[in-house]
Design an enzyme around this catalytic site. Structure first.
Site, PDB file in Angstrom:
ATOM      1  N   SER A 133       8.963 -15.960  40.421  1.00 40.17           N
ATOM      2  CA  SER A 133       8.038 -15.388  39.423  1.00 40.17           C
ATOM      3  C   SER A 133       6.593 -15.744  39.727  1.00 40.17           C
ATOM      4  O   SER A 133       5.695 -15.406  38.970  1.00 40.17           O
ATOM      5  CB  SER A 133       8.420 -15.876  38.019  1.00 40.17           C
TER       6      SER A 133
ATOM      7  N   ASN B 173      11.957 -25.412  31.231  1.00 45.82           N
ATOM      8  CA  ASN B 173      12.142 -24.582  30.034  1.00 45.82           C
ATOM      9  C   ASN B 173      11.089 -24.878  28.963  1.00 45.82           C
ATOM     10  O   ASN B 173      10.562 -23.964  28.336  1.00 45.82           O
ATOM     11  CB  ASN B 173      13.551 -24.770  29.470  1.00 45.82           C
TER      12      ASN B 173
ATOM     13  N   HIS C  20      -4.520  17.593   7.971  1.00 47.66           N
ATOM     14  CA  HIS C  20      -3.774  18.557   8.810  1.00 47.66           C
ATOM     15  C   HIS C  20      -4.687  19.184   9.868  1.00 47.66           C
ATOM     16  O   HIS C  20      -4.449  20.311  10.290  1.00 47.66           O
ATOM     17  CB  HIS C  20      -3.135  19.668   7.963  1.00 47.66           C
TER      18      HIS C  20
ATOM     19  N   SER D 160     -14.862  17.382  37.362  1.00 41.20           N
ATOM     20  CA  SER D 160     -13.662  17.962  37.953  1.00 41.20           C
ATOM     21  C   SER D 160     -13.935  18.222  39.435  1.00 41.20           C
ATOM     22  O   SER D 160     -15.075  18.467  39.826  1.00 41.20           O
ATOM     23  CB  SER D 160     -13.327  19.267  37.234  1.00 41.20           C
TER      24      SER D 160
ATOM     25  N   LYS E  15     -17.205  21.093  34.231  1.00 35.87           N
ATOM     26  CA  LYS E  15     -16.429  20.145  33.451  1.00 35.87           C
ATOM     27  C   LYS E  15     -17.103  18.780  33.283  1.00 35.87           C
ATOM     28  O   LYS E  15     -17.751  18.271  34.177  1.00 35.87           O
ATOM     29  CB  LYS E  15     -15.055  19.913  34.092  1.00 35.87           C
TER      30      LYS E  15
ATOM     31  N   ASN F 223     -15.349  15.502  31.634  1.00 34.48           N
ATOM     32  CA  ASN F 223     -14.082  15.124  31.002  1.00 34.48           C
ATOM     33  C   ASN F 223     -14.130  13.738  30.351  1.00 34.48           C
ATOM     34  O   ASN F 223     -14.681  12.806  30.927  1.00 34.48           O
ATOM     35  CB  ASN F 223     -12.966  15.140  32.051  1.00 34.48           C
TER      36      ASN F 223
ATOM     37  N   GLU G  55      -8.887   9.404  27.253  1.00 34.87           N
ATOM     38  CA  GLU G  55      -7.535   9.861  27.578  1.00 34.87           C
ATOM     39  C   GLU G  55      -6.702   8.722  28.162  1.00 34.87           C
ATOM     40  O   GLU G  55      -5.518   8.574  27.858  1.00 34.87           O
ATOM     41  CB  GLU G  55      -7.594  11.038  28.554  1.00 34.87           C
TER      42      GLU G  55
HETATM   43  N1  ARG Z   1      10.014 -19.101  35.978  1.00 33.35           N
HETATM   44  C1  ARG Z   1      10.794 -19.426  34.830  1.00 33.35           C
HETATM   45  C2  ARG Z   1      10.409 -18.500  33.661  1.00 33.35           C
HETATM   46  O1  ARG Z   1       9.409 -17.890  33.775  1.00 33.35           O
HETATM   47  C3  ARG Z   1      10.558 -20.833  34.415  1.00 33.35           C
HETATM   48  C4  ARG Z   1      11.677 -21.434  33.690  1.00 33.35           C
HETATM   49  C5  ARG Z   1      12.834 -21.613  34.601  1.00 33.35           C
HETATM   50  N2  ARG Z   1      13.903 -22.326  34.000  1.00 33.35           N
HETATM   51  C6  ARG Z   1      15.127 -22.271  34.512  1.00 33.35           C
HETATM   52  N3  ARG Z   1      16.017 -22.946  33.876  1.00 33.35           N
HETATM   53  N4  ARG Z   1      15.438 -21.578  35.560  1.00 33.35           N
HETATM   54  O2  ARG Z   1      11.096 -18.376  32.704  1.00 33.35           O
END
Ligand code: ARG
Length: 459
Positions: free
Chosen positions: A24, A111, A157, A278, A284, A286, A291
């Site tokens: 991650s 965690n 409306h 455009s 144009k 825009n 948007e």
């Molecule tokens: N990269 C993990 C997350 O974003 C961190 C926590 C990972 N904990 C684990 N028990 N694998 O949630």
């Protein structure tokens, strides 16, 4: 990869594909400051509680500060192969300090670490977004003050309904934004509890001081339940909800500006710096910004649904599904900031074409209610007055006239309650000026709500 921190239990290296899938750091790397901030608080507490020596604690803190400075300056780059930002910082610390670095993770789990990092990160984001929304609201109030007499049609409306002013219209958005600000603050308040010390899920046998880490990190209090501490993502959902609603407001406003820019309305003209052309049609201009805001609203709503769906079937406590929280909430935060940042100067530089607003208000019989009210004020029951006015409108349409140009004889043919003063009563200026009920469009009433909004905004 051979040195996965959890390698002890494993007899094989993790598959390269799985490692990449699991990792991650590509998106949680942005929390490095908050990760280090959390670790410094944790190391301080470990030292103060005698769980590690004071000396080790200080060495770790210095090491963490060094890593922070090096990432900030670009000297140290995040390793894309690391599992996540938590593992990266810890590995780097150990690389720098040797065995002492390995003591940092005592009595902590990723965690509770990730939960604390994300709260710290989002807390900062809330402050940033709050300030940006406030600036937008302040800009709108400023514009409203210049347009308390700028008459335009109000719609229901999307049909011309009753006369209002641009100030009245703009102030409607100010109140939405003020509620958005309150919601952001509120989400921030509930988010501000500290999960650190929850451990993996079941706390710890060490004699930790959770109050201390909570205080050091500026939280209101430690979270009272360690299972909840590691598995709660309400704060992501709540923030995303507030952001979705904010985007909904920007999107409705954007939709109106898109219409107002069209040749059919031409109520406003965007500054050249905030419009695009455009590639084929030379005429144009825009309203792309608006948007895109309207489009990105769908995206932020999607982020909210991602978060809600991710959580709905998860047993306590931590599950890896929850790693998905970050991309969703970061996407929402990033896009909201982009939108507000662009929307505010676009509005501030937009040219208002007052005469077109007024001309649109002069057509479409938006003073028909006032015509009926004229009769009511002379004693006729509203339903009868309504019917007579409806007949007069039909006559006008047939003759190609408006209520202002319909001859008095036609009025008086319906009832002799009509006298010459009806023209004054149904003039656009009267219709707006007399709508002075609280919250109404009369300049007098709008100035009162502007004062209220200024007070709420502290300006
Ligand atoms: N990269 C993990 C997350 O974003 C961190 C926590 C990972 N904990 C684990 N028990 N694998 O949630």
């Amino acid at each position: 990869m051979a040195d996965m921190m959890w390698a002890g239990r494993f007899s094989k290296q993790v598959d390269a594909g799985v490692n990449a899938f699991n990792s991650s750091i590509a998106f949680d790397g942005r929390m490095y400051r908050h990760d280090i901030q959390g670790s410094i608080a944790h190391a301080t507490m470990l030292g103060d509680c005698g769980i590690i020596t004071k000396e080790d604690s200080l060495t770790i803190i210095e090491g963490l500060k060094g890593i922070l400075a090096d990432i900030d300056s670009g000297k140290l780059e995040l390793d894309p192969n690391a599992e996540d930002i938590h593992m990266f910082v810890e590995a780097e610390l150990t690389k720098r300090l040797g065995d002492v670095g390995k003591r940092l993770h005592t009595s902590r789990s990723r965690n509770d670490q990730v939960a604390v990092d994300l709260r710290l990160y989002l807390r900062d984001q809330i402050t940033e977004i709050y300030d940006m929304v406030k600036e937008l609201a302040v800009t709108l109030v400023k514009m409203a003050k210049e347009h308390t007499e700028t008459i335009m049609p109000g719609y229901t409306h999307l049909q011309r309904a009753q006369p209002i002013t641009l100030a009245h219209h703009l102030m409607a958005y100010v109140w939405m934004l003020l509620r958005d600000m309150e919601r952001l603050q509120d989400a921030g308040k509930r988010m501000n509890y500290c999960p650190l010390g929850s451990g993996a899920l079941a706390g710890t046998t060490y004699k930790t001081n959770r109050q201390q880490t909570s205080d050091l990190l500026g939280f209101t209090a430690p979270m009272p339940n360690s299972l909840d501490g590691v598995s709660d993502r309400d704060y992501c959902v709540e923030l995303c909800c507030a952001l979705s609603l904010l985007m909904t407001h920007l999107s409705r406003f954007s939709e109106e500006i898109i219409m107002w820019c069209s040749w059919e309305f031409k109520f406003v003209e965007l500054d050249d710096a905030f419009a695009t052309g455009s590639s084929i049609m030379p005429q144009k201009k825009n309203p792309d910004v608006t948007e895109l805001i309207r489009g990105k609203t769908g995206r932020v709503n999607g982020d909210l649904v991602t978060l809600l769906t991710m959580m709905k079937g998860l047993p306590l406590a931590y599950n890896k599904d929850m790693q998905e929280d970050k991309e969703a909430i970061f996407d929402a935060v990033d896009n909201v900031k982009l939108c507000v940042k662009t929307f505010t100067p676009m509005l501030a530089t937009m040219r208002v074409i007052k005469e077109n607003m007024r001309n649109a208000a002069a057509k479409g019989f938006i003073n028909a209610t006032d015509c009926a009210d004229y009769l009511v004020k002379k004693g006729m029951p509203f339903r009868d007055a309504y019917k007579i006015t409806g007949t007069l409108v039909a006559q006008c349409i047939e003759k190609g006239l408006t209520l202002e140009t319909l001859p008095i004889a036609d009025y008086q043919a319906m009832t002799d309650l009509f006298t010459e003063d009806v023209y004054e009563a149904i003039s656009l200026d009267t219709c707006v000026r007399e709508r002075k009920s609280e919250g109404g469009p009369s300049p007098e009433a709008v100035k009162k709500q502007i004062a209220l909004a200024e007070k709420a905004l502290g300006i």
